[in-house]
Design a protein around this motif. Structure first.
Motif, PDB file in Angstrom:
ATOM      1  N   ASN A   1       0.827  -1.195   0.000  1.00  0.00           N
ATOM      2  CA  ASN A   1       0.000   0.000   0.000  1.00  0.00           C
ATOM      3  C   ASN A   1       0.873   1.261   0.000  1.00  0.00           C
ATOM      4  O   ASN A   1       2.109   1.176   0.001  1.00  0.00           O
TER       5      ASN A   1
ATOM      6  N   ASP B   1       1.508   3.426   2.306  1.00  0.00           N
ATOM      7  CA  ASP B   1       2.387   3.543   3.475  1.00  0.00           C
ATOM      8  C   ASP B   1       3.650   2.706   3.304  1.00  0.00           C
ATOM      9  O   ASP B   1       4.740   3.122   3.715  1.00  0.00           O
ATOM     10  N   ASP B   2       3.512   1.534   2.714  1.00  0.00           N
ATOM     11  CA  ASP B   2       4.674   0.677   2.465  1.00  0.00           C
ATOM     12  C   ASP B   2       5.621   1.330   1.457  1.00  0.00           C
ATOM     13  O   ASP B   2       6.840   1.303   1.632  1.00  0.00           O
TER      14      ASP B   2
ATOM     15  N   GLU C   1       5.906   4.529   0.881  1.00  0.00           N
ATOM     16  CA  GLU C   1       6.533   5.674   1.565  1.00  0.00           C
ATOM     17  C   GLU C   1       7.678   5.199   2.458  1.00  0.00           C
ATOM     18  O   GLU C   1       8.735   5.838   2.519  1.00  0.00           O
ATOM     19  N   LEU C   2       7.485   4.101   3.149  1.00  0.00           N
ATOM     20  CA  LEU C   2       8.560   3.568   3.981  1.00  0.00           C
ATOM     21  C   LEU C   2       9.753   3.157   3.121  1.00  0.00           C
ATOM     22  O   LEU C   2      10.904   3.402   3.492  1.00  0.00           O
TER      23      LEU C   2
ATOM     24  N   ARG D   1       6.905  -2.423   8.617  1.00  0.00           N
ATOM     25  CA  ARG D   1       5.659  -2.389   9.402  1.00  0.00           C
ATOM     26  C   ARG D   1       4.780  -3.583   9.065  1.00  0.00           C
ATOM     27  O   ARG D   1       4.008  -4.040   9.896  1.00  0.00           O
ATOM     28  N   ASN D   2       4.894  -4.041   7.827  1.00  0.00           N
ATOM     29  CA  ASN D   2       4.071  -5.149   7.347  1.00  0.00           C
ATOM     30  C   ASN D   2       4.961  -6.395   7.275  1.00  0.00           C
ATOM     31  O   ASN D   2       5.787  -6.518   6.384  1.00  0.00           O
TER      32      ASN D   2
END
Length: 68
Positions: A2, A4-5, A7-8, A41-42
């Motif tokens: 996604n 957020d992933d 962006e990380l 995070r994932n």
């Protein structure tokens, strides 16, 4: 994966380049892999899932020519 992933991956690639940029990607990749496994995070996103994206952001980040 996604937003957020992604962006990380961007932040990780750019910050890693800033910190390790004077070294070649192939030299840093084992260290980057280990860092990703701690940072992600994932837990479903393994290094093999994100390495090419992190490398893209690594390559786009400017490198300090003085290595400072």
């Amino acid at each position: 994966m996604n937003a957020d992933d992604v962006e990380l991956c961007r932040v990780y690639g750019q910050m890693s380049r800033d910190y390790l940029g004077h070294r070649a990607w192939v030299e840093c990749e084992p260290e980057l892999r280990a860092g990703w496994l701690r940072l992600r995070r994932n837990p479903a996103l393994d290094w093999d899932d994100v390495a090419s994206l992190v490398k893209t952001f690594w390559e786009l980040a400017p490198v300090d020519p003085d290595g400072t």
